[in-house]
Each structure stands twice: as structure tokens, then as C-alpha cells.
Design an enzyme around this catalytic site. Structure first.
Site, PDB file in Angstrom:
ATOM      1  N   HIS A  44     -52.712 -42.102  -2.361  1.00 17.40           N
ATOM      2  CA  HIS A  44     -52.129 -41.400  -3.514  1.00 17.40           C
ATOM      3  C   HIS A  44     -51.438 -40.133  -3.016  1.00 17.40           C
ATOM      4  CE1 HIS A  44     -51.589 -40.303  -7.657  1.00 17.40           C
ATOM      5  NE2 HIS A  44     -52.022 -39.094  -7.376  1.00 17.40           N
ATOM      6  N   ASN A  51     -45.288 -47.697   2.909  1.00 13.40           N
ATOM      7  CA  ASN A  51     -46.644 -47.580   3.478  1.00 13.40           C
ATOM      8  C   ASN A  51     -47.070 -48.900   4.108  1.00 13.40           C
ATOM      9  OD1 ASN A  51     -48.129 -44.919   3.115  1.00 13.40           O
ATOM     10  ND2 ASN A  51     -47.134 -45.153   1.130  1.00 13.40           N
ATOM     11  N   ARG A  62     -55.323 -58.046 -18.088  1.00 14.54           N
ATOM     12  CA  ARG A  62     -55.758 -57.506 -16.792  1.00 14.54           C
ATOM     13  C   ARG A  62     -56.797 -58.386 -16.092  1.00 14.54           C
ATOM     14  NH1 ARG A  62     -54.733 -52.831 -14.987  1.00 14.54           N
ATOM     15  NH2 ARG A  62     -54.425 -51.898 -17.027  1.00 14.54           N
TER      16      ARG A  62
HETATM   17  C1  GAR Z   1     -46.397 -43.785  -2.339  1.00 18.28           C
HETATM   18  O1  GAR Z   1     -45.960 -42.446  -2.374  1.00 18.28           O
HETATM   19  C2  GAR Z   1     -47.834 -43.898  -2.798  1.00 18.28           C
HETATM   20  O2  GAR Z   1     -48.624 -42.819  -2.390  1.00 18.28           O
HETATM   21  C3  GAR Z   1     -47.661 -43.925  -4.302  1.00 18.28           C
HETATM   22  O3  GAR Z   1     -46.548 -44.749  -4.503  1.00 18.28           O
HETATM   23  C4  GAR Z   1     -45.661 -44.628  -3.384  1.00 18.28           C
HETATM   24  C5  GAR Z   1     -45.360 -46.011  -2.862  1.00 18.28           C
HETATM   25  O4  GAR Z   1     -44.387 -45.959  -1.851  1.00 18.28           O
HETATM   26  N1  GAR Z   1     -48.837 -44.413  -4.953  1.00 18.28           N
HETATM   27  C6  GAR Z   1     -49.306 -43.932  -6.104  1.00 18.28           C
HETATM   28  O5  GAR Z   1     -48.750 -43.060  -6.732  1.00 18.28           O
HETATM   29  C7  GAR Z   1     -50.610 -44.571  -6.572  1.00 18.28           C
HETATM   30  N2  GAR Z   1     -51.187 -43.832  -7.648  1.00 18.28           N
HETATM   31  P1  GAR Z   1     -44.189 -47.181  -0.860  1.00 18.28           P
HETATM   32  O6  GAR Z   1     -44.008 -48.420  -1.752  1.00 18.28           O
HETATM   33  O7  GAR Z   1     -42.930 -46.851  -0.115  1.00 18.28           O
HETATM   34  O8  GAR Z   1     -45.404 -47.290   0.011  1.00 18.28           O
END
Ligand code: GAR
Length: 210
Positions: free
Chosen positions: A108, A14, A64
Site C-alpha cells: 500500500h 510491482n 464477492r
Molecule cells: C501501487 O502504488 C500500489 O501500492 C497501490 O496500487 C498501485 C499499483 O501499481 N495499491 C493500493 O493502493 C492498494 N490499496 P502497479 O499496478 O504498477 O503495481
């Protein structure tokens, strides 16, 4: 020019889609920093290959509040004014959210509020839904919560595996995150309670964005 801080934990696809659209001028912003909580995140190398500032702040073993303070300091130091969570697999503290009010976005891989949390695509498949999808939303203190900017649905096919469904969703993630960024940067919206209302006829349908 809006300065983006992109937070990742892993692959970073992303982030790369956003970076492509920044490079082409489709998103009028610059990437001030790509920050990961994991040193081994492949997205960090991708950022370095693109000549973008790439920073790792390891989260392991840190409280955190302490960790988030370090991240907020780094984002401030880099002059970030819009934070994009792009596969950043951590809940943000209230202090982090207060530091960037309505300036933190997340993507998400589900049609929220269905299937928050980990393995959203597997959750969708196991639940037997016919439509899955992805959501870009403002971040609040709850998990995968906050006012929704854009959603897109994709079909779930009988032959789908977690991998094939995830790939179909990911293609849409890469498109709608950039669309959402264009809307937020243009400022053509207001937030009314949980709803994001577009001020003008801002289309969130597919556009020329790659
Ligand atoms: C993506 O599918 C994103 O939507 C998800 O992690 C992946 C990251 O992929 N995020 C979540 O699940 C957040 N709750 P990437 O590192 O290739 O962008």
C-alpha cells in the site's frame, strides 16, 4: 520452491519488479500465475510477454464470495502457496483469507495506518504530511490492515504533485515488496498479535535487491 500467485488490477509495475527479482534469483520462488480481475490490465500483457501464466477472472457483477471462490480455486489449481496483492483493488472475503492463512501479502502506498484506501498519495499530499511512504503487510479482513512487515518513508516536497510523490513512493514499493517476499519465504519471522517479529537478524534495510 515457493509458488507465487500475483494478483493485479492494472499497470502491474510491482508485479514486474517481483518478476525481475525472481528471474535473477534474488527471490527464491517461481511465479505460478498472474491473475487480474480486469481484462484490460496492462500487467497481464506484461506477464504474457515474460512467458508467465496470465489469467483474467473478471469480477464485474459477481458477488464477492462467488468471485473469491473462483480465484481461490484457480490459485489452488496452480499450486500457489503465497499470494501477493500488487495493485489488486479489491477487498478479500473472510473465506479467501482463511484459504491462505498468513500467506497473503499486500503493498500500500502510504505509511499505514495513515491513509488506507484509494488515492493514498493524494490523501497524504492533501493532509500536508512531511513524510509519506509505503507498507508491505499481511492481509486480514479489513482494508489495508494486517501485521506490518516492512515500511519505508520518503520525503514530501513542497513542489510535489500527486504524480511526483507517487513516483517517489513507487520506486520504494518496487524495492520493499521483494525484500518482504525474501523474508516471508525464508520464514525467519513470527507474528505476535499485530507485530511481525524477526527471529534472526533479518535486515529490512536496503539490500542488493533491485
Ligand atoms: C501501487 O502504488 C500500489 O501500492 C497501490 O496500487 C498501485 C499499483 O501499481 N495499491 C493500493 O493502493 C492498494 N490499496 P502497479 O499496478 O504498477 O503495481
Amino acid at each position: 520452491m515457493t509458488r507465487l500467485g500475483i494478483l493485479i488490477s492494472g499497470r502491474g509495475s510491482n508485479f514486474e519488479a517481483i518478476a525481475d527479482n525472481v528471474a535473477s534469483g534474488a527471490i527464491p520462488a517461481e511465479i505460478a500465475v498472474v491473475l487480474s480481475n480486469r481484462a484490460a490490465a496492462p500487467g497481464l500483457d506484461a506477464a504474457r510477454r515474460r512467458g508467465l501464466p496470465a489469467v483474467c477472472i473478471p469480477s464485474k457483477g459477481l458477488d464477492r464470495e462467488v468471485y473469491d471462490r473462483m480465484v481461490v480455486e484457480e490459485l489452488r489449481r496452480r499450486g500457489v502457496d503465497l499470494v501477493c496483492l500488487a495493485g489488486f483493488m479489491r477487498l478479500l472475503s473472510a473465506a479467501f483469507i482463511r484459504a491462505f492463512p498468513n500467506r497473503i501479502l499486500n503493498i500500500h502506498p502510504s505509511l499505514l495506518p495513515a491513509f488506507p484506501g484509494l488515492d493514498a498519495q493524494r490523501q497524504a499530499l492533501e493532509h500536508g504530511v512531511r513524510l509519506a511512504g509505503c507498507t508491505v503487510h499481511f492481509v486480514d479482513e479489513n482494508l489495508d490492515s494486517g501485521p506490518i512487515l516492512i515500511q519505508t518513508a520518503v520525503p514530501v516536497l513542497d513542489a510535489d504533485t500527486v504524480e511526483t510523490l507517487s513516483a517517489r513512493i513507487l520506486e520504494q514499493e518496487h524495492r520493499i515488496y521483494s525484500e518482504a517476499l525474501r523474508i516471508v519465504i525464508a520464514g525467519n519471522y513470527r507474528i505476535e498479535g499485530r507485530r511481525v517479529v524477526f527471529k534472526e537478524a533479518v535486515s529490512h534495510q536496503p539490500s542488493a535487491i533491485g
